[in-house]
Design a protein around this motif. Sequence first.
Motif, PDB file in Angstrom:
ATOM      1  N   THR A   1       1.089  -1.028  -0.067  1.00 29.23           N
ATOM      2  CA  THR A   1      -0.320  -0.096  -0.278  1.00 29.23           C
ATOM      3  C   THR A   1       0.818   0.912  -0.068  1.00 29.23           C
ATOM      4  O   THR A   1       0.305   2.272  -0.652  1.00 29.23           O
ATOM      5  CB  THR A   1      -0.882   0.060   1.350  1.00 29.23           C
ATOM      6  N   ASN A   2       2.341   1.136   0.920  1.00 31.41           N
ATOM      7  CA  ASN A   2       2.422   2.516   0.297  1.00 31.41           C
ATOM      8  C   ASN A   2       3.671   2.712  -0.971  1.00 31.41           C
ATOM      9  O   ASN A   2       4.623   3.635  -0.874  1.00 31.41           O
ATOM     10  CB  ASN A   2       3.334   2.234   2.160  1.00 31.41           C
TER      11      ASN A   2
ATOM     12  N   THR B   1       1.659   2.651  -3.525  1.00 31.05           N
ATOM     13  CA  THR B   1       1.315   2.784  -5.001  1.00 31.05           C
ATOM     14  C   THR B   1       0.287   3.800  -4.720  1.00 31.05           C
ATOM     15  O   THR B   1       0.525   4.613  -3.769  1.00 31.05           O
ATOM     16  CB  THR B   1      -0.496   1.895  -4.507  1.00 31.05           C
ATOM     17  N   PRO B   2       0.200   5.223  -6.131  1.00 34.35           N
ATOM     18  CA  PRO B   2       0.014   6.628  -5.150  1.00 34.35           C
ATOM     19  C   PRO B   2      -1.668   6.600  -4.786  1.00 34.35           C
ATOM     20  O   PRO B   2      -0.860   7.845  -4.248  1.00 34.35           O
ATOM     21  CB  PRO B   2      -0.647   6.432  -6.910  1.00 34.35           C
ATOM     22  N   ASP B   3      -2.459   6.301  -4.629  1.00 31.42           N
ATOM     23  CA  ASP B   3      -3.365   6.060  -3.789  1.00 31.42           C
ATOM     24  C   ASP B   3      -3.533   4.909  -2.055  1.00 31.42           C
ATOM     25  O   ASP B   3      -4.677   5.180  -2.005  1.00 31.42           O
ATOM     26  CB  ASP B   3      -5.093   5.822  -4.314  1.00 31.42           C
ATOM     27  N   GLY B   4      -2.804   4.552  -1.883  1.00 31.88           N
ATOM     28  CA  GLY B   4      -2.386   3.901  -0.769  1.00 31.88           C
ATOM     29  C   GLY B   4      -3.015   2.464  -0.813  1.00 31.88           C
ATOM     30  O   GLY B   4      -3.693   2.278  -0.334  1.00 31.88           O
TER      31      GLY B   4
ATOM     32  N   TYR C   1      -2.935   2.938 -12.828  1.00 33.74           N
ATOM     33  CA  TYR C   1      -1.429   4.494 -12.896  1.00 33.74           C
ATOM     34  C   TYR C   1      -0.878   4.357 -14.754  1.00 33.74           C
ATOM     35  O   TYR C   1      -0.272   3.723 -14.474  1.00 33.74           O
ATOM     36  CB  TYR C   1      -1.715   4.791 -11.648  1.00 33.74           C
TER      37      TYR C   1
ATOM     38  N   LYS D   1     -14.774  13.925 -15.428  1.00 40.75           N
ATOM     39  CA  LYS D   1     -13.666  15.024 -15.016  1.00 40.75           C
ATOM     40  C   LYS D   1     -12.777  14.642 -14.855  1.00 40.75           C
ATOM     41  O   LYS D   1     -12.003  13.660 -14.289  1.00 40.75           O
ATOM     42  CB  LYS D   1     -14.282  15.258 -13.290  1.00 40.75           C
TER      43      LYS D   1
ATOM     44  N   LYS E   1      -8.135  15.283 -12.827  1.00 45.15           N
ATOM     45  CA  LYS E   1      -7.305  16.097 -11.499  1.00 45.15           C
ATOM     46  C   LYS E   1      -6.338  16.111 -11.860  1.00 45.15           C
ATOM     47  O   LYS E   1      -5.714  15.109 -12.508  1.00 45.15           O
ATOM     48  CB  LYS E   1      -8.005  15.093 -10.527  1.00 45.15           C
TER      49      LYS E   1
ATOM     50  N   LEU F   1      -2.557  17.272 -10.874  1.00 46.30           N
ATOM     51  CA  LEU F   1      -2.185  17.073  -9.672  1.00 46.30           C
ATOM     52  C   LEU F   1      -0.648  16.689  -9.862  1.00 46.30           C
ATOM     53  O   LEU F   1      -0.383  15.989 -10.696  1.00 46.30           O
ATOM     54  CB  LEU F   1      -1.891  15.837  -8.684  1.00 46.30           C
ATOM     55  N   GLY F   2       0.448  18.559  -9.827  1.00 42.29           N
ATOM     56  CA  GLY F   2       2.142  17.812 -10.466  1.00 42.29           C
ATOM     57  C   GLY F   2       1.752  18.141 -12.153  1.00 42.29           C
ATOM     58  O   GLY F   2       0.685  19.108 -12.201  1.00 42.29           O
TER      59      GLY F   2
ATOM     60  N   TYR G   1      -5.050  12.945 -14.396  1.00 43.57           N
ATOM     61  CA  TYR G   1      -6.356  11.572 -14.083  1.00 43.57           C
ATOM     62  C   TYR G   1      -7.707  11.950 -13.958  1.00 43.57           C
ATOM     63  O   TYR G   1      -8.144  12.576 -13.945  1.00 43.57           O
ATOM     64  CB  TYR G   1      -5.635  11.810 -12.469  1.00 43.57           C
TER      65      TYR G   1
ATOM     66  N   ARG H   1     -11.792  10.582 -13.930  1.00 45.53           N
ATOM     67  CA  ARG H   1     -12.604  10.309 -13.173  1.00 45.53           C
ATOM     68  C   ARG H   1     -13.815   9.834 -13.548  1.00 45.53           C
ATOM     69  O   ARG H   1     -14.610  10.599 -14.379  1.00 45.53           O
ATOM     70  CB  ARG H   1     -12.083  11.287 -11.786  1.00 45.53           C
TER      71      ARG H   1
ATOM     72  N   GLU I   1     -16.246   5.825  -8.476  1.00 44.64           N
ATOM     73  CA  GLU I   1     -15.266   6.711 -10.060  1.00 44.64           C
ATOM     74  C   GLU I   1     -14.127   5.886 -10.514  1.00 44.64           C
ATOM     75  O   GLU I   1     -13.167   5.057  -9.584  1.00 44.64           O
ATOM     76  CB  GLU I   1     -14.506   7.765  -9.466  1.00 44.64           C
TER      77      GLU I   1
ATOM     78  N   VAL J   1     -10.979   5.240 -11.216  1.00 42.08           N
ATOM     79  CA  VAL J   1      -9.705   7.234 -11.531  1.00 42.08           C
ATOM     80  C   VAL J   1      -8.861   5.797 -12.723  1.00 42.08           C
ATOM     81  O   VAL J   1      -8.575   4.910 -12.262  1.00 42.08           O
ATOM     82  CB  VAL J   1      -9.442   7.076 -10.223  1.00 42.08           C
TER      83      VAL J   1
END
Lengths: 301, 271
Positions: A67-68, A70-73, A110, A135, A137, A139-140, A144, A146, A153, A155
């Motif tokens: 989990t640590n 991956t981009p979304d935990g 991702y 939609k 999003k 980030l940086g 992404y 959705r 959703e 993603v």
Amino acid sequence: MMGHIMLLGPTEIVDTFAEAFRMRYLRLIITTVDEYWLDAAVREVTGYGSSVIGCDAEIAVEQLLDTNETPDGRPGASVLAFGFSVDALAKAIPNRVGQCLMTCPTTAVYNGLPEAEEQIPLGKFLRFFGDGFQKSKVLGERRYWRVPVMDGEFVVEEQVGVAKGVAGGNIILQAITSEIALSAARRAVEALAPLKGVITPFPGGVVRSGSKVGSKYKGMVASTNDAFCPTLRGRVETKLFEGANCGYEIVIDGIDEQAVARAMTATIHAAAGEGVLAISAGNYGGKLGKFHFHLLELLKD
Amino acid sequence: MAICVSLRSASTIPIDFTGLTPKWTQDKSLGEIEKRKVLHGRHQIRLAEICRVSGDPSDGRMEFDGDFSLAHGIGAAMTLGSIHVSSNAGCNVGLGMQGGKIHVKGAVGDFLGSEMRGGTIRVDGSAGNSVGGAQNGSRRGMTGGTILIQGNVGDHVGHLMRRGLIAVRGNAGKFLGYNMLAGTIVVLGTCNSYAGAGMKRGTLILLGKSQPVLLPTFRLAGKTASPVLPLTGRHLKSVGFIENTARFAEPCELLHGDFLALGKGELFLSN
């Protein structure tokens, strides 16, 4: 080592080489809410992806991700997909992600190669399933998409990077019985599990229908590798060792030459053992593939 | 070695540093920089009359040493390099900036990152009104870049914002995301009333412990655990804004609005 014969325990390592090819690859990072759905997602997206001879891509799980990582935990997996060209991947991957991952509960997808120079569209196409309700999003530097679906959703990243890889590294093992051959093949595949940057896209990582180039039949680009078929011993010029009744091939695709070489070395060491008479490799006389992995040289290091 | 600008003496008259950017100073000598005209009140004076300038500007780094509360336009229109302000800064910090980094250790005035197009602004203290917003009479606020504020912010944050990310660790004032066109605003503290008023698109993520008074022109969709929330949290962690992303992993209430405008905006509220 005796002359050109090298023994690894009781197993002879044949003085030959595996012939591999330049291919393009990409890496998808797939996450889901738990391991159950992760398993479902990767099974689906890696299905029918053994060889580009007949599939749109060679695709398999590279690593399971914590989990640590991956981009979304969430629990995740990195999947490598190899294709003949950027265009081939650009066609195959959005189809696979759309049909196999967007449909799977709780998935998100991702880009595993955000730094790659070449990027192909992924979410850029799939977003249209949202019928105007999608939609994005940002980030940086990454966008992404959705897409609203029935469990919330989906993603998916706008694009996915493509880089140059090496496909077709291989070993062929020969054993006295099919049980011993299967056991050796499984040992070989398990030895690859901790290695990053490589996949074995065939079922369970193992091929039984190793192929040669061409066929007596017009239009067939590949046909059975008769020299390694035990039932044809006596009818054709065999490459099987005396007493060998079963052979399996482990095909390895990797992100670069070093990754394939490391993986081949690991499989040879793992597969060698009692009842495994020989380990060789498949090639086409060195005329087709850019990369030659000589088994004896691999074992020197 | 950076170029260092410090005030000769405290002043009650505002100074406008617009245009004094790392790119402009990069190929100048200290003498040339000292001769640059800046607005002091309504008079143009040489920079050297109010500030000491030292160091080497060639590496694209600038440091403003001291309290620049009345200095406006620091980093305005900058395109590259970095600016570090050791204490407070005035209004219009990073106005229209296109790239580079600004770090303010203290508080800043109004219109922080107003109409910025790229780059990153970090503020360790609080910020005034219209963070990332449009200038008076203008049609668009920020259209790119990131603003990270550890303290509180005033009213009208993200006014007419079109793209980009604003994250606030403290509390936000009224009219958060007022007439917002798109983009993302995250508030980890409490948020005052009228959040999202007039927003057409965009995302407000409000993770404070108490819920703000919402406009009746927002409609509840339900609870959601969209991956986009932890994704945002992880991104904020990766840029060093927060240490813990646990709050982003919790399901949130999702509302759509403002239906007096286009209604394609969204509001994520923690429970």
